[in-house]
Motif scaffolding. Structure first.
Motif, PDB file in Angstrom:
ATOM      1  N   ALA A  93       3.384  -3.645 -14.540  1.00 51.43           N
ATOM      2  CA  ALA A  93       4.295  -4.091 -13.485  1.00 51.43           C
ATOM      3  C   ALA A  93       5.636  -3.374 -13.627  1.00 51.43           C
ATOM      4  O   ALA A  93       6.048  -3.019 -14.725  1.00 51.43           O
ATOM      5  CB  ALA A  93       4.497  -5.601 -13.579  1.00 51.43           C
ATOM      6  N   TYR A  94       6.288  -3.165 -12.502  1.00 50.50           N
ATOM      7  CA  TYR A  94       7.598  -2.512 -12.509  1.00 50.50           C
ATOM      8  C   TYR A  94       8.391  -2.963 -11.298  1.00 50.50           C
ATOM      9  O   TYR A  94       7.847  -3.528 -10.347  1.00 50.50           O
ATOM     10  CB  TYR A  94       7.450  -0.982 -12.518  1.00 50.50           C
ATOM     11  N   THR A  95       9.694  -2.715 -11.346  1.00 50.73           N
ATOM     12  CA  THR A  95      10.564  -2.910 -10.194  1.00 50.73           C
ATOM     13  C   THR A  95      11.134  -1.542  -9.836  1.00 50.73           C
ATOM     14  O   THR A  95      10.910  -0.567 -10.553  1.00 50.73           O
ATOM     15  CB  THR A  95      11.715  -3.896 -10.516  1.00 50.73           C
ATOM     16  N   LEU A  96      11.856  -1.465  -8.728  1.00 51.09           N
ATOM     17  CA  LEU A  96      12.433  -0.188  -8.290  1.00 51.09           C
ATOM     18  C   LEU A  96      13.954  -0.253  -8.361  1.00 51.09           C
ATOM     19  O   LEU A  96      14.562  -1.281  -8.046  1.00 51.09           O
ATOM     20  CB  LEU A  96      12.000   0.125  -6.852  1.00 51.09           C
ATOM     21  N   ASP A  97      14.551   0.863  -8.756  1.00 53.65           N
ATOM     22  CA  ASP A  97      16.011   0.932  -8.729  1.00 53.65           C
ATOM     23  C   ASP A  97      16.466   1.286  -7.318  1.00 53.65           C
ATOM     24  O   ASP A  97      15.648   1.403  -6.399  1.00 53.65           O
ATOM     25  CB  ASP A  97      16.544   1.917  -9.778  1.00 53.65           C
ATOM     26  N   GLY A  98      17.748   1.470  -7.120  1.00 58.04           N
ATOM     27  CA  GLY A  98      18.312   1.766  -5.802  1.00 58.04           C
ATOM     28  C   GLY A  98      17.799   3.058  -5.187  1.00 58.04           C
ATOM     29  O   GLY A  98      17.825   3.220  -3.969  1.00 58.04           O
ATOM     30  N   ASN A  99      17.326   3.978  -6.012  1.00 58.85           N
ATOM     31  CA  ASN A  99      16.780   5.254  -5.515  1.00 58.85           C
ATOM     32  C   ASN A  99      15.268   5.234  -5.366  1.00 58.85           C
ATOM     33  O   ASN A  99      14.666   6.251  -5.039  1.00 58.85           O
ATOM     34  CB  ASN A  99      17.181   6.395  -6.462  1.00 58.85           C
ATOM     35  N   GLY A 100      14.652   4.079  -5.631  1.00 58.11           N
ATOM     36  CA  GLY A 100      13.197   3.973  -5.506  1.00 58.11           C
ATOM     37  C   GLY A 100      12.428   4.416  -6.740  1.00 58.11           C
ATOM     38  O   GLY A 100      11.209   4.517  -6.702  1.00 58.11           O
ATOM     39  N   ALA A 101      13.122   4.651  -7.849  1.00 63.18           N
ATOM     40  CA  ALA A 101      12.446   5.040  -9.092  1.00 63.18           C
ATOM     41  C   ALA A 101      11.990   3.786  -9.842  1.00 63.18           C
ATOM     42  O   ALA A 101      12.693   2.773  -9.861  1.00 63.18           O
ATOM     43  CB  ALA A 101      13.389   5.858  -9.972  1.00 63.18           C
ATOM     44  N   PRO A 102      10.807   3.829 -10.450  1.00 67.24           N
ATOM     45  CA  PRO A 102      10.303   2.661 -11.183  1.00 67.24           C
ATOM     46  C   PRO A 102      11.154   2.326 -12.403  1.00 67.24           C
ATOM     47  O   PRO A 102      11.626   3.215 -13.113  1.00 67.24           O
ATOM     48  CB  PRO A 102       8.907   3.085 -11.638  1.00 67.24           C
TER      49      PRO A 102
ATOM     50  N   PRO B  69       0.839  -1.197   0.000  1.00 70.45           N
ATOM     51  CA  PRO B  69       0.000   0.000   0.000  1.00 70.45           C
ATOM     52  C   PRO B  69       0.879   1.254   0.000  1.00 70.45           C
ATOM     53  O   PRO B  69       1.914   1.297   0.658  1.00 70.45           O
ATOM     54  CB  PRO B  69      -0.800  -0.120   1.301  1.00 70.45           C
ATOM     55  N   GLY B  70       0.487   2.237  -0.786  1.00 63.16           N
ATOM     56  CA  GLY B  70       1.272   3.454  -0.922  1.00 63.16           C
ATOM     57  C   GLY B  70       2.238   3.418  -2.092  1.00 63.16           C
ATOM     58  O   GLY B  70       2.892   4.405  -2.393  1.00 63.16           O
ATOM     59  N   SER B  71       2.328   2.243  -2.753  1.00 66.79           N
ATOM     60  CA  SER B  71       3.212   2.116  -3.911  1.00 66.79           C
ATOM     61  C   SER B  71       2.678   2.933  -5.079  1.00 66.79           C
ATOM     62  O   SER B  71       1.487   3.183  -5.188  1.00 66.79           O
ATOM     63  CB  SER B  71       3.315   0.653  -4.357  1.00 66.79           C
ATOM     64  N   LYS B  72       3.589   3.298  -5.960  1.00 71.25           N
ATOM     65  CA  LYS B  72       3.191   4.009  -7.181  1.00 71.25           C
ATOM     66  C   LYS B  72       2.327   3.086  -8.029  1.00 71.25           C
ATOM     67  O   LYS B  72       2.582   1.900  -8.135  1.00 71.25           O
ATOM     68  CB  LYS B  72       4.417   4.454  -7.956  1.00 71.25           C
ATOM     69  N   VAL B  73       1.284   3.646  -8.623  1.00 72.94           N
ATOM     70  CA  VAL B  73       0.373   2.917  -9.496  1.00 72.94           C
ATOM     71  C   VAL B  73       0.675   3.352 -10.932  1.00 72.94           C
ATOM     72  O   VAL B  73       0.570   4.536 -11.252  1.00 72.94           O
ATOM     73  CB  VAL B  73      -1.095   3.234  -9.130  1.00 72.94           C
ATOM     74  N   LEU B  74       1.071   2.402 -11.772  1.00 74.87           N
ATOM     75  CA  LEU B  74       1.399   2.695 -13.166  1.00 74.87           C
ATOM     76  C   LEU B  74       0.586   1.797 -14.083  1.00 74.87           C
ATOM     77  O   LEU B  74       0.342   0.635 -13.765  1.00 74.87           O
ATOM     78  CB  LEU B  74       2.882   2.449 -13.443  1.00 74.87           C
ATOM     79  N   GLY B  75       0.173   2.349 -15.214  1.00 75.77           N
ATOM     80  CA  GLY B  75      -0.580   1.547 -16.165  1.00 75.77           C
ATOM     81  C   GLY B  75      -0.573   2.149 -17.557  1.00 75.77           C
ATOM     82  O   GLY B  75      -0.085   3.266 -17.772  1.00 75.77           O
ATOM     83  N   LEU B  76      -1.122   1.393 -18.495  1.00 83.42           N
ATOM     84  CA  LEU B  76      -1.177   1.793 -19.894  1.00 83.42           C
ATOM     85  C   LEU B  76      -2.601   2.174 -20.275  1.00 83.42           C
ATOM     86  O   LEU B  76      -3.562   1.572 -19.783  1.00 83.42           O
ATOM     87  CB  LEU B  76      -0.702   0.635 -20.781  1.00 83.42           C
ATOM     88  N   LEU B  77      -2.734   3.136 -21.161  1.00 83.63           N
ATOM     89  CA  LEU B  77      -4.038   3.585 -21.653  1.00 83.63           C
ATOM     90  C   LEU B  77      -4.189   3.174 -23.112  1.00 83.63           C
ATOM     91  O   LEU B  77      -3.296   3.396 -23.929  1.00 83.63           O
ATOM     92  CB  LEU B  77      -4.159   5.105 -21.529  1.00 83.63           C
ATOM     93  N   TRP B  78      -5.348   2.605 -23.431  1.00 85.66           N
ATOM     94  CA  TRP B  78      -5.626   2.077 -24.763  1.00 85.66           C
ATOM     95  C   TRP B  78      -6.845   2.763 -25.351  1.00 85.66           C
ATOM     96  O   TRP B  78      -7.764   3.134 -24.638  1.00 85.66           O
ATOM     97  CB  TRP B  78      -5.907   0.581 -24.676  1.00 85.66           C
ATOM     98  N   GLY B  79      -6.850   2.897 -26.654  1.00 87.24           N
ATOM     99  CA  GLY B  79      -8.012   3.476 -27.308  1.00 87.24           C
ATOM    100  C   GLY B  79      -7.730   3.804 -28.754  1.00 87.24           C
ATOM    101  O   GLY B  79      -6.950   3.132 -29.429  1.00 87.24           O
ATOM    102  N   ARG B  80      -8.369   4.891 -29.224  1.00 86.30           N
ATOM    103  CA  ARG B  80      -8.241   5.304 -30.625  1.00 86.30           C
ATOM    104  C   ARG B  80      -7.962   6.790 -30.702  1.00 86.30           C
ATOM    105  O   ARG B  80      -8.431   7.564 -29.872  1.00 86.30           O
ATOM    106  CB  ARG B  80      -9.547   5.076 -31.369  1.00 86.30           C
ATOM    107  N   GLN B  81      -7.239   7.157 -31.736  1.00 85.96           N
ATOM    108  CA  GLN B  81      -7.054   8.573 -32.037  1.00 85.96           C
ATOM    109  C   GLN B  81      -7.323   8.771 -33.514  1.00 85.96           C
ATOM    110  O   GLN B  81      -6.756   8.080 -34.361  1.00 85.96           O
ATOM    111  CB  GLN B  81      -5.644   9.060 -31.709  1.00 85.96           C
TER     112      GLN B  81
END
Length: 97
Positions: free
Chosen positions: A59-68, A33-45
């Motif tokens: 899904a993602y992992t974190l580097d040594g500085n906590g960046a995704p 809980p409190g983790s960054k939420v990342l996702g992809l958006l799909w649709g049409r343009q």
């Protein structure tokens, strides 16, 4: 008016993003809980009209500085599988919370 940008956000995309966030915050995910939420958006343009129709967890992992860290191969694989089923859509962008 002609030449206006139009963005349509489908309820399914809103539900997908909300469910992703809620699952993490409620402890129903491998992410804490409190983790960054990342996702992809799909649709049409089409020209200046964008329709965001769906959202998918990323899904993602974190580097040594906590960046995704996002693996490009996994994103490409997700894109291929999604587009096999929804040939009229494309990867439009991403979301973060």
């Amino acid at each position: 008016a002609a030449g206006e940008n139009k963005v349509f956000l489908h309820p399914l995309a809103i539900i997908g993003m909300s469910d992703h966030y809620t699952t993490i915050e409620a402890g129903g995910s491998l992410a804490k809980p409190g983790s960054k939420v990342l996702g992809l958006l799909w649709g049409r343009q089409q020209g200046l009209e964008v329709s965001i129709m769906d959202a998918m967890e990323l899904a993602y992992t974190l580097d040594g500085n906590g960046a995704p860290i996002i693996e490009g191969d996994k994103v490409n694989s997700m894109k291929e599988l999604y587009l096999e089923n929804y040939k009229d859509r494309d990867l439009l962008g991403w979301y973060s919370a």
